[in-house]
Scaffold this motif. Structure first.
Motif, PDB file in Angstrom:
ATOM      1  N   ASN A 511     -44.554  -3.743  19.309  1.00  0.00           N
ATOM      2  CA  ASN A 511     -45.833  -3.266  18.791  1.00  0.00           C
ATOM      3  C   ASN A 511     -45.874  -3.328  17.272  1.00  0.00           C
ATOM      4  OD1 ASN A 511     -46.916  -2.787  21.246  1.00  0.00           O
ATOM      5  ND2 ASN A 511     -46.377  -0.608  21.296  1.00  0.00           N
ATOM      6  N   GLY A 512     -44.707  -3.232  16.643  1.00  0.00           N
ATOM      7  CA  GLY A 512     -44.667  -3.266  15.192  1.00  0.00           C
ATOM      8  C   GLY A 512     -44.580  -4.672  14.624  1.00  0.00           C
ATOM      9  N   LEU A 514     -45.947  -8.517  13.757  1.00  0.00           N
ATOM     10  CA  LEU A 514     -47.134  -9.339  13.586  1.00  0.00           C
ATOM     11  C   LEU A 514     -46.729 -10.783  13.834  1.00  0.00           C
ATOM     12  CD1 LEU A 514     -48.514  -7.831  10.278  1.00  0.00           C
ATOM     13  CD2 LEU A 514     -49.460  -7.562  12.562  1.00  0.00           C
ATOM     14  N   ASP A 517     -43.850 -12.759  11.963  1.00  0.00           N
ATOM     15  CA  ASP A 517     -42.705 -11.937  11.570  1.00  0.00           C
ATOM     16  C   ASP A 517     -41.432 -12.497  12.195  1.00  0.00           C
ATOM     17  OD1 ASP A 517     -44.164 -10.217  10.107  1.00  0.00           O
ATOM     18  OD2 ASP A 517     -44.156  -8.556  11.542  1.00  0.00           O
ATOM     19  N   LYS A 547     -36.401  -8.469  10.835  1.00  0.00           N
ATOM     20  CA  LYS A 547     -36.268  -7.090  11.281  1.00  0.00           C
ATOM     21  C   LYS A 547     -35.197  -7.038  12.373  1.00  0.00           C
ATOM     22  CE  LYS A 547     -41.262  -7.013  10.777  1.00  0.00           C
ATOM     23  NZ  LYS A 547     -41.194  -7.061   9.345  1.00  0.00           N
TER      24      LYS A 547
ATOM     25  N   ALA B 246     -48.054  -1.241  10.675  1.00  0.00           N
ATOM     26  CA  ALA B 246     -47.056  -1.416  11.726  1.00  0.00           C
ATOM     27  C   ALA B 246     -45.976  -2.378  11.251  1.00  0.00           C
ATOM     28  CB  ALA B 246     -47.716  -1.933  12.993  1.00  0.00           C
ATOM     29  N   GLY B 247     -46.384  -3.453  10.598  1.00  0.00           N
ATOM     30  CA  GLY B 247     -45.420  -4.403  10.067  1.00  0.00           C
ATOM     31  C   GLY B 247     -44.550  -3.736   9.030  1.00  0.00           C
ATOM     32  N   LEU B 248     -45.209  -2.963   8.185  1.00  0.00           N
ATOM     33  CA  LEU B 248     -44.501  -2.283   7.114  1.00  0.00           C
ATOM     34  C   LEU B 248     -43.479  -1.307   7.670  1.00  0.00           C
ATOM     35  CD1 LEU B 248     -46.390  -1.129   4.047  1.00  0.00           C
ATOM     36  CD2 LEU B 248     -44.910   0.539   5.105  1.00  0.00           C
ATOM     37  N   ALA B 250     -41.931  -1.413  10.593  1.00  0.00           N
ATOM     38  CA  ALA B 250     -40.789  -2.072  11.203  1.00  0.00           C
ATOM     39  C   ALA B 250     -39.807  -2.513  10.122  1.00  0.00           C
ATOM     40  CB  ALA B 250     -41.249  -3.267  12.032  1.00  0.00           C
TER      41      ALA B 250
END
Lengths: 824, 255
Positions: A511-512, A514, A517, A547, B246-248, B250
């Motif tokens: 969910n986190g 994009l 990424d 990540k 949300a990207g930030l 993670a």
């Protein structure tokens, strides 16, 4: 190399004696002892280190019996916690069967076994069946099970130490109780690694569920050579905080080069990915180094295990996914990166190296920070002195009992009295109150709600004769689709675009992400393309800072035994010379600036810093208990009027900070915090919600799978949080909520351990009011702001989300002038 | 069980802590419990009650706690008692299935009657309840038009800028996850893009669909506002910003 049997022991029959001789072996004493127990018809518990021919000792009596008196039908049932282990053990036992041409058919039965073969196994079972606890429960749910197991003589439970005390163990104990009813003559055999309290395992194996029942023979194998445990004294600067130990990878790489095959154990899957990447970055010789953890696809893991078995690898970076399993004789070094967390766990991991009893296993511990140096030292001492961790097993789960009761109803009608008698013969349920049993039975039958709304819609029907039976045959299929006690969090598959599946990550992480990424998974850099239903589609490679998936609940808390050892070491400077110079210096400074925590007291420091007051308590109760303590302490500080702002916890220490100065330590740490405050917090806690979800799934309130799901793809299950809220408000005494509180108290909230701590330190708090941070407090202060707290989302952390939004994007604040008081 | 709305002056005076906004010129309030309040018309809209979802499961052998209808109606009664609407529009899926209305318990039925007695009650038909609820009064319509707004179960299948007039619907059960450093916060939400407003599901057992999932994303376009139900309050945020955040977040998870 193996020792000669004692003169009184029975000897092997000629056929097997010849086979041993041909291999150049002599039977171990414990193998003969197991034969003697079998000859006497007794249950037996074999406790032996790895590499002692334990598996053969378990199977030998059955092999001999079937060789001397061939017959048809199921003779021996072998149950392993791992599917892969069941397969490997079958292969191992096939060797003597093939070489001695014994009339014995051996098969496995796991979730991977095709339906056709499972059907045939029920009609025409093999002599030996290798299976798992879940598959055994499934077998027992079929009405024709009495025919299938009628001739059973021996039940072998492998890795018993890993099963007893868990919900899978509970389920298995109930299954054994049923087998006992069906075939009273079948013997039980348990195989276990060395444990702190053998009595618990004796009780577990006993037909009466009691250690003193006297129906289980205890057989102990010879202890192996002592392990050589070394703690890495890094040439790099020893980090103050963090758990990844990336500073030491050069040194780990050097050890890998110097050894034949190395197992590198880490504590979390995220750490596994990072260490694996880090090692490959400096792997100039391109040594074959692989990765193994529980989120990788099964095929991937099997490939790594096969390569390992074939001696093709120089190292595997692994999590607890490799703690159990088939022996690899070739491993000659085990590296533990990060804190070992417990002595037993470390012994188990070290045991994965060099499975020859007469040679010591070699292990290297790599602490990631200064506290972990202490923990590693304490763990190494524990291994040398063989003092193992042993918390007493909790009573059997009521959710597991609910699942079992439904399974029993699938097989045959029963009366409550008979089933209660059967269930309480299993050790985890020996103390089960009849009222609790009745509540669980009512839950299975009608939901067990005070509002008798579902009398029309029951799962079990009660006959006039008082027997319970399945109200609808279709429920059996649904039971079988949902059997088991392992509840995963919602996972998303990771798949290469147009390619293979790599494994799974938690939905939260995806969910986190994009599109575009990058993240690290399965040891590769991947670019996230998008989410397609429940699959995260990715491509290889990519740009940007990757990540790392964060996995919930993966971290074990520090064991109580190891914590005691660390406290004792801190308090006794005569033990410090064993520690690295930097650590000794650190502790000396602490003694100078503040005071050292004493083993029998609680040290609390308070000091001002950056306009705030910090409270640091050296509690050593493990991260779960500390999280609970943090929530409760925050309420106390609030009430004391010092305006708490937050807290952070590690396995060793808890730090809370506030605007005002906290003063009354005896009041803050008073045991009565476990009363109303705890109740109030527990009610809202997301930890309880998470626990409830597991309980609801295991008990069958929520179904993981249901017929037709694959076709429709539709979720028919109701979100467990919604059920929890409604049930808590309208029927707080429901048996599933009771089960939830029991589980939480010993699991995620660890209230039992917290209670012990508070009782121990009562009236024994050393409060030091300092003018600045103490040396021992530095690591915890470095954790402030970087700690990942699992799951406490809704626990008063809405504010946090808001603050984050405001910090990151002030333009988000709604501009409507009519609403100046908007929360944003 | 008493579901009688607490009456009187005080109740009427209590402040709504909802989020106030305009839709096609109409001034509306997104209430913290998930209702939509239109003060000028005295109209309260509520979506996806899914009454008797619990007993619908029980019929199939899934014995969920049988308290969902009473929980849903209690919550609605509190809001009705506070706002005293002249008209209540239920935006469809008011019952989880066609048999739902006849499975209502006695007390729940009485509570529903009490709620309906005080105002003009409109049942908009939904996919779960395509026929009028058996044995219950109220006006039954495929959609309800009032002033500048059209109330329907399911949003028209078009991008938000093509919506004619103001559209208020349910059906999709929007929810959102707000990332935070200590884990995410998930909540039901109103989703709004241009003249389109989608209400959160109101039923105690009604789950949610993430606003970023394809069906909702299609209806909401690239950037929508969401009004998140957060206890006693409503948080207003924009979806594009949450995506960025949300990207930030993670990235922060990196050790």
């Amino acid at each position: 190399m193996p020792d000669a049997p004692p003169p009184s022991a029975p000897s092997l029959p000629a056929l097997f004696g010849g086979w041993f001789a041909a291999k150049g072996w002599q039977p171990h004493a414990h193998q003969l002892d197991m034969l003697a127990a079998a000859a006497a018809g007794r249950n037996a518990l074999l406790i032996a280190p790895t590499g002692g021919g334990k598996t053969l000792a378990g199977f030998l009596p059955s092999l001999i019996e079937l060789a001397e008196r061939p017959r048809e039908g199921l003779h021996t049932l072998y149950i392993s916690p791992l599917k892969a282990l069941a397969v490997d053990i079958r292969r191992n036992v096939e060797v003597p069967v093939a070489e001695l041409r014994l009339p014995i058919r051996i098969e496995t039965r796991t979730g991977d076994t095709p339906q056709v073969r499972r059907e045939r196994q029920r009609r025409r079972p093999p002599h030996m069946l290798m299976t798992t606890p879940e598959s055994l429960s499934l077998i027992l749910s079929y009405p024709d099970v009495p025919q299938m197991v009628g001739g059973l003589r021996c039940i072998i439970v492998d890795e018993l130490h890993a099963l007893a005390g868990t919900k899978r163990g509970d389920l298995l104990s109930l299954a054994l109780a049923r087998l006992q009813t069906l075939v009273p003559k079948a013997r039980r055999v348990g195989l276990s690694a060395t444990v702190a309290h053998p009595a618990e395992l004796l009780a577990w194996l006993s037909r009466r569920g009691r250690a003193d029942a006297g129906d289980v023979a205890l057989v102990e194998g010879r202890a192996g050579a002592r392990a050589e445990v070394e703690i890495l004294e890094t040439r790099e600067r020893l980090p103050w905080a963090g758990h990844m130990a990336l500073h030491a990878l050069d040194e780990v790489m050097a050890r890998i080069k110097g050894a034949g095959t190395t197992l590198v154990f880490v504590n979390t899957r995220a750490q596994a990915e990072l260490v694996f990447q880090g090692l490959w970055r400096i792997n100039e010789d391109n040594l074959p180094i692989a990765l193994h953890h529980g989120s990788l696809s099964v095929e991937q893991r099997r490939k790594v295990e096969a390569a390992m078995a074939a001696g093709k690898l120089r190292a595997v970076v692994a999590t607890s996914s490799l703690d159990l399993g088939i022996d690899w004789a070739a491993v000659d070094l085990v590296v533990q990166v990060g804190a070992p967390k417990g002595v037993s766990r470390l012994v188990q991991r070290i045991g994965r190296a060099n499975h020859r009893l007469d040679q010591p296993s070699r292990a290297l511990l790599v602490p990631a920070n200064r506290f972990e140096v202490l923990e590693c030292r304490a763990a190494a001492d524990g291994v040398r002195e063989m003092t193992l961790d042993g918390a007493p097993s909790p009573p059997g789960g009521l959710d597991v009992l609910a699942q079992h009761i439904l399974g029993m109803a699938c097989a045959a009608p029963f009366t409550a009295d008979d089933l209660y008698a059967e269930v309480t013969s299993a050790a985890p349920y020996a103390g089960l109150a009849r009222s609790d049993f009745d509540d669980v039975l009512a839950f299975v039958a009608t939901g067990g709600y005070a509002l008798a709304a579902y009398d029309r819609y029951h799962r079990l029907a009660r006959s006039d004769a008082g027997t319970y039976e399945l109200a609808n045959k279709g429920f059996a299929q649904r039971y079988r689709m949902n059997v088991g006690t392992i509840v995963e969090s919602t996972m998303v598959k990771v798949q290469l675009r147009g390619g293979r599946r790599l494994g799974e990550v938690e939905e939260y992480f995806v969910n986190g992400l994009l599109p575009g990424d990058t993240f690290m998974f399965a040891g590769e850099l991947l670019t996230f393309v998008g989410l397609k239903e429940t699959t995260a589609v990715c491509t290889r490679g990519g740009l940007g800072e990757p990540k790392v998936p964060v996995y919930g609940g993966g971290r074990l808390p520090l064991s109580t035994h190891l914590a005691d050892r660390v406290r004792a070491m801190l308090a006794d400077p005569s033990l410090w010379p064993l520690l690295p110079a930097a650590v000794q210096e650190w502790l000396r400074l602490q003694r100078w600036r503040s005071v050292l925590p004493r083993a029998d007291r609680l040290l609390v420091e308070t000091f001002p810093r950056g306009g705030k007051w910090f409270l640091v308590a050296y509690t050593f109760a493990g991260r779960n208990a500390h999280q609970t303590l943090g929530m409760l302490l925050t309420r106390r500080l609030e009430r004391a009027g010092v305006q708490p702002l937050g807290f952070v916890a590690t396995d060793y220490v808890i730090a809370a900070w506030s605007l005002g100065e906290p003063t009354d330590m005896d009041g803050l740490f008073d045991e009565d915090m476990l009363g109303d405050d705890l109740e109030a917090w527990m009610a809202e806690s997301s930890l309880l919600r998470r626990t409830f979800r597991n309980v609801a799934v295991i008990a069958g309130l929520i179904e993981r799978r249901h017929p037709g799901q694959e076709k429709s793809g539709k979720q028919v299950t109701v979100n467990s949080d919604l059920i929890y809220d409604v049930l808590r408000r309208h029927e707080p005494g429901h048996v599933l909520l009771r089960a939830t509180r029991n589980d939480a108290a010993r699991g995620l909230t660890d209230i039992g351990r917290l209670a012990d701590l508070l009782a121990r330190v009562r009236g024994r708090i050393d409060h030091r009011r300092l003018d600045r941070v103490s040396p021992l407090a530095v690591p915890i202060l470095l954790e402030v702001g970087r700690e990942q707290v699992y799951g406490s989302a809704m626990d008063a952390l809405l504010e946090e989300a808001e603050a984050l939004i405001r910090e990151a994007m002030p333009e988000l604040v709604d501009q409507d002038p009519a609403q100046p008081g908007l929360p944003l | 069980m008493s579901l009688r709305p607490p009456g009187g002056y005080l109740a009427r005076m209590s402040e709504s802590s909802g989020h106030r906004f305009h839709l096609n010129g109409a001034e509306l309030v997104a209430e913290p419990d998930g209702c939509l309040w239109w003060p000028a018309r005295g109209l309260l809209a509520v979506a996806d009650l899914h009454l008797e979802k619990g007993s619908a499961g029980a019929v199939r052998g899934q014995l969920l706690p049988p308290y969902d209808s009473r929980e849903t109606l209690l919550r609605l009664a509190r809001t009705v008692g506070r706002l005293r609407p002249r008209r209540i529009v239920c935006l469809g899926d008011s019952f989880h299935d066609l048999g739902g209305a006849s499975r209502l318990g006695e007390e729940e039925r009485a509570a529903l009657h009490a709620l309906m007695a005080g105002c003009h009650w409109v049942w908009v038909l939904g996919n779960h309840d395509p026929a009028p609820p058996r044995g219950l009064a109220g006006e039954v319509v495929p959609e309800w038009v009032e002033g500048a707004l059209c109330f329907r179960h399911e949003a028209a299948a078009c991008p938000p800028r093509q919506v004619a007039g103001g559209e208020v619907s349910g059906h999709y059960h929007p929810k959102i996850t707000l990332p935070g450093r200590h884990g995410s916060v998930r909540g039901r939400c109103f989703a709004r893009a241009g003249n389109r407003l989608i209400l959160p599901a109101y039923g105690a057992y009604a789950g949610g669909l993430d606003v970023f999932s394809p069906p909702l994303a299609r209806l909401l376009g690239r950037s929508a506002e969401v009004y998140v139900l957060a206890g006693q309050r409503v948080l207003a945020v924009r979806t594009d910003a949450v995506r960025r955040l949300a990207g930030l977040d993670a990235a922060r998870a990196l050790p």
